[in-house]
Motif scaffolding. Structure first.
Motif, PDB file in Angstrom:
ATOM      1  N   PRO A   9       0.968  -1.179  -0.152  1.00  0.00           N
ATOM      2  CA  PRO A   9       0.009   0.065  -0.105  1.00  0.00           C
ATOM      3  C   PRO A   9       0.943   1.256  -0.043  1.00  0.00           C
ATOM      4  CG  PRO A   9      -0.032  -1.126   2.083  1.00  0.00           C
ATOM      5  CD  PRO A   9       0.876  -1.722   1.173  1.00  0.00           C
ATOM      6  N   CYS A  10       0.593   2.251  -0.791  1.00  0.00           N
ATOM      7  CA  CYS A  10       1.409   3.493  -1.094  1.00  0.00           C
ATOM      8  C   CYS A  10       0.277   4.685  -0.753  1.00  0.00           C
ATOM      9  CB  CYS A  10       2.088   3.329  -2.296  1.00  0.00           C
ATOM     10  SG  CYS A  10       3.003   2.176  -2.709  1.00  0.00           S
ATOM     11  N   TYR A  11       0.928   5.508  -0.130  1.00  0.00           N
ATOM     12  CA  TYR A  11       0.164   6.838   0.247  1.00  0.00           C
ATOM     13  C   TYR A  11       1.397   8.044   0.475  1.00  0.00           C
ATOM     14  CZ  TYR A  11      -2.386  10.891   1.467  1.00  0.00           C
ATOM     15  OH  TYR A  11      -3.224  12.012   1.478  1.00  0.00           O
ATOM     16  N   ASN A  12       1.794   8.785  -0.537  1.00  0.00           N
ATOM     17  CA  ASN A  12       2.646   9.915  -0.619  1.00  0.00           C
ATOM     18  C   ASN A  12       4.107   9.134  -0.071  1.00  0.00           C
ATOM     19  OD1 ASN A  12       0.917  11.614  -1.220  1.00  0.00           O
ATOM     20  ND2 ASN A  12       0.446  12.194   0.759  1.00  0.00           N
ATOM     21  N   GLU A  13       4.427   8.095  -0.739  1.00  0.00           N
ATOM     22  CA  GLU A  13       5.731   7.369  -0.522  1.00  0.00           C
ATOM     23  C   GLU A  13       6.832   7.734  -1.627  1.00  0.00           C
ATOM     24  OE1 GLU A  13       5.862   5.720   2.181  1.00  0.00           O
ATOM     25  OE2 GLU A  13       3.821   5.604   2.608  1.00  0.00           O
ATOM     26  N   GLU A  14       6.709   8.785  -2.215  1.00  0.00           N
ATOM     27  CA  GLU A  14       7.484   8.994  -3.406  1.00  0.00           C
ATOM     28  C   GLU A  14       9.189   8.776  -2.919  1.00  0.00           C
ATOM     29  OE1 GLU A  14       8.715  12.488  -6.459  1.00  0.00           O
ATOM     30  OE2 GLU A  14       7.140  12.802  -5.073  1.00  0.00           O
ATOM     31  N   PRO A  15       9.436   9.566  -1.716  1.00  0.00           N
ATOM     32  CA  PRO A  15      11.042   9.246  -1.589  1.00  0.00           C
ATOM     33  C   PRO A  15      11.396   8.053  -0.998  1.00  0.00           C
ATOM     34  CG  PRO A  15       9.754  10.581   0.155  1.00  0.00           C
ATOM     35  CD  PRO A  15       8.803  10.370  -0.951  1.00  0.00           C
ATOM     36  N   ALA A  16      10.453   6.998  -0.582  1.00  0.00           N
ATOM     37  CA  ALA A  16      10.847   5.876  -0.088  1.00  0.00           C
ATOM     38  C   ALA A  16      10.758   4.685  -0.988  1.00  0.00           C
ATOM     39  CB  ALA A  16       9.852   5.546   1.108  1.00  0.00           C
ATOM     40  N   GLU A  18      12.219   4.006  -4.131  1.00  0.00           N
ATOM     41  CA  GLU A  18      13.529   3.309  -4.602  1.00  0.00           C
ATOM     42  C   GLU A  18      14.208   2.433  -3.478  1.00  0.00           C
ATOM     43  OE1 GLU A  18      15.663   2.223  -7.566  1.00  0.00           O
ATOM     44  OE2 GLU A  18      13.815   3.411  -8.010  1.00  0.00           O
ATOM     45  N   PRO A  19      14.311   3.251  -2.524  1.00  0.00           N
ATOM     46  CA  PRO A  19      15.360   2.350  -1.553  1.00  0.00           C
ATOM     47  C   PRO A  19      14.329   1.047  -0.935  1.00  0.00           C
ATOM     48  CG  PRO A  19      15.026   4.646  -0.855  1.00  0.00           C
ATOM     49  CD  PRO A  19      14.175   4.482  -1.850  1.00  0.00           C
ATOM     50  N   PHE A  20      13.067   1.146  -0.964  1.00  0.00           N
ATOM     51  CA  PHE A  20      12.359  -0.012  -0.327  1.00  0.00           C
ATOM     52  C   PHE A  20      12.236  -0.989  -1.442  1.00  0.00           C
ATOM     53  CE2 PHE A  20       8.073  -2.242  -0.964  1.00  0.00           C
ATOM     54  CZ  PHE A  20       8.086  -2.829   0.184  1.00  0.00           C
ATOM     55  N   PHE A  21      12.114  -0.547  -2.766  1.00  0.00           N
ATOM     56  CA  PHE A  21      12.132  -1.460  -3.744  1.00  0.00           C
ATOM     57  C   PHE A  21      13.471  -2.196  -3.910  1.00  0.00           C
ATOM     58  CE2 PHE A  21      12.406  -2.597  -8.507  1.00  0.00           C
ATOM     59  CZ  PHE A  21      11.370  -3.589  -8.328  1.00  0.00           C
ATOM     60  N   GLU A  22      14.937  -1.512  -3.868  1.00  0.00           N
ATOM     61  CA  GLU A  22      16.064  -2.283  -3.841  1.00  0.00           C
ATOM     62  C   GLU A  22      16.186  -3.180  -2.905  1.00  0.00           C
ATOM     63  OE1 GLU A  22      18.192  -1.542  -6.060  1.00  0.00           O
ATOM     64  OE2 GLU A  22      16.651  -0.177  -7.111  1.00  0.00           O
ATOM     65  N   VAL A  23      15.679  -2.933  -1.644  1.00  0.00           N
ATOM     66  CA  VAL A  23      15.938  -3.900  -0.635  1.00  0.00           C
ATOM     67  C   VAL A  23      14.735  -5.265  -0.961  1.00  0.00           C
ATOM     68  CG1 VAL A  23      15.347  -4.655   1.945  1.00  0.00           C
ATOM     69  CG2 VAL A  23      16.215  -2.540   1.153  1.00  0.00           C
ATOM     70  N   LEU A  24      13.516  -4.921  -1.200  1.00  0.00           N
ATOM     71  CA  LEU A  24      12.580  -6.038  -1.733  1.00  0.00           C
ATOM     72  C   LEU A  24      13.062  -7.119  -2.688  1.00  0.00           C
ATOM     73  CD1 LEU A  24       9.776  -6.846  -1.168  1.00  0.00           C
ATOM     74  CD2 LEU A  24       9.080  -5.117  -3.114  1.00  0.00           C
ATOM     75  N   THR A  25      14.001  -6.115  -3.814  1.00  0.00           N
ATOM     76  CA  THR A  25      14.420  -7.211  -4.881  1.00  0.00           C
ATOM     77  C   THR A  25      15.490  -7.747  -4.549  1.00  0.00           C
ATOM     78  OG1 THR A  25      15.545  -5.114  -5.825  1.00  0.00           O
ATOM     79  CG2 THR A  25      13.409  -5.697  -6.727  1.00  0.00           C
ATOM     80  N   ALA A  26      16.397  -7.177  -3.460  1.00  0.00           N
ATOM     81  CA  ALA A  26      17.405  -8.065  -3.061  1.00  0.00           C
ATOM     82  C   ALA A  26      17.288  -9.270  -2.183  1.00  0.00           C
ATOM     83  CB  ALA A  26      18.154  -7.159  -2.234  1.00  0.00           C
ATOM     84  N   VAL A  27      16.032  -9.226  -1.315  1.00  0.00           N
ATOM     85  CA  VAL A  27      15.456 -10.446  -0.872  1.00  0.00           C
ATOM     86  C   VAL A  27      14.899 -11.161  -1.811  1.00  0.00           C
ATOM     87  CG1 VAL A  27      13.581 -11.050   0.856  1.00  0.00           C
ATOM     88  CG2 VAL A  27      14.898  -8.929   1.196  1.00  0.00           C
ATOM     89  N   ALA A  28      14.300 -10.914  -2.894  1.00  0.00           N
ATOM     90  CA  ALA A  28      13.560 -11.841  -3.918  1.00  0.00           C
ATOM     91  C   ALA A  28      14.723 -12.518  -4.475  1.00  0.00           C
ATOM     92  CB  ALA A  28      12.788 -10.954  -4.860  1.00  0.00           C
ATOM     93  N   LYS A  29      15.795 -11.663  -4.901  1.00  0.00           N
ATOM     94  CA  LYS A  29      17.086 -12.422  -5.579  1.00  0.00           C
ATOM     95  C   LYS A  29      17.651 -13.746  -4.642  1.00  0.00           C
ATOM     96  CE  LYS A  29      21.260 -11.088  -7.939  1.00  0.00           C
ATOM     97  NZ  LYS A  29      22.049 -10.160  -8.184  1.00  0.00           N
ATOM     98  N   GLN A  30      17.468 -13.614  -3.424  1.00  0.00           N
ATOM     99  CA  GLN A  30      18.061 -14.632  -2.439  1.00  0.00           C
ATOM    100  C   GLN A  30      17.184 -15.814  -2.482  1.00  0.00           C
ATOM    101  OE1 GLN A  30      18.808 -13.056   1.283  1.00  0.00           O
ATOM    102  NE2 GLN A  30      20.068 -11.561   0.614  1.00  0.00           N
ATOM    103  N   MET A  31      15.868 -15.524  -2.890  1.00  0.00           N
ATOM    104  CA  MET A  31      14.779 -16.714  -2.758  1.00  0.00           C
ATOM    105  C   MET A  31      14.552 -16.987  -4.418  1.00  0.00           C
ATOM    106  SD  MET A  31      12.104 -15.080   0.105  1.00  0.00           S
ATOM    107  CE  MET A  31      11.168 -16.488   0.020  1.00  0.00           C
ATOM    108  N   ASP A  32      15.637 -17.529  -4.997  1.00  0.00           N
ATOM    109  CA  ASP A  32      15.393 -17.711  -6.597  1.00  0.00           C
ATOM    110  C   ASP A  32      14.496 -18.991  -6.685  1.00  0.00           C
ATOM    111  OD1 ASP A  32      17.089 -19.662  -5.609  1.00  0.00           O
ATOM    112  OD2 ASP A  32      18.714 -19.270  -7.069  1.00  0.00           O
ATOM    113  N   TYR A  33      14.126 -19.502  -5.666  1.00  0.00           N
ATOM    114  CA  TYR A  33      13.194 -20.897  -5.753  1.00  0.00           C
ATOM    115  C   TYR A  33      11.644 -20.476  -6.004  1.00  0.00           C
ATOM    116  CZ  TYR A  33      13.223 -20.215  -0.809  1.00  0.00           C
ATOM    117  OH  TYR A  33      13.290 -19.488   0.294  1.00  0.00           O
ATOM    118  N   VAL A  34      11.391 -19.296  -5.721  1.00  0.00           N
ATOM    119  CA  VAL A  34      10.034 -18.660  -5.745  1.00  0.00           C
ATOM    120  C   VAL A  34      10.083 -17.583  -6.637  1.00  0.00           C
ATOM    121  CG1 VAL A  34       8.192 -17.524  -4.281  1.00  0.00           C
ATOM    122  CG2 VAL A  34       9.815 -19.053  -3.250  1.00  0.00           C
ATOM    123  N   GLU A  35       8.869 -17.478  -7.532  1.00  0.00           N
ATOM    124  CA  GLU A  35       8.591 -16.269  -8.745  1.00  0.00           C
ATOM    125  C   GLU A  35       7.969 -15.111  -7.654  1.00  0.00           C
ATOM    126  OE1 GLU A  35       5.880 -15.561 -12.407  1.00  0.00           O
ATOM    127  OE2 GLU A  35       6.378 -17.679 -11.826  1.00  0.00           O
TER     128      GLU A  35
END
Length: 67
Positions: A9-16, A18-35
């Motif tokens: 959920p997003c409400y006025n999250e513009e500054p947050a 990009e950093p949030f997405f970087e962390v999210l994708t880093a975690v997803a990359k570690q879980m390569d057995y899940v889409e």
């Protein structure tokens, strides 16, 4: 392969976004057995949250959004 949808959920999250997405994708990359799918839900933001989400979508096919 199993699939996980991360609903964000997003409400006025513009500054947050990009950093949030970087962390999210880093975690997803570690879980390569899940889409992953990342579903951003813009809840009437007054800033450029939607624009930032659209940029993430253009860069990563796993990103979807509802506004």
């Amino acid at each position: 392969m199993d699939k996980i949808t991360v609903a964000v959920p997003c409400y006025n999250e513009e500054p947050a976004l990009e950093p949030f997405f970087e962390v999210l994708t880093a975690v997803a990359k570690q879980m390569d057995y899940v889409e992953f799918e990342f579903l951003f839900i813009n809840d009437g933001s007054k800033d450029d949250t939607l624009g930032k989400i659209k940029k993430l979508e253009a860069r990563d096919e796993r990103v979807k959004y509802i506004s």
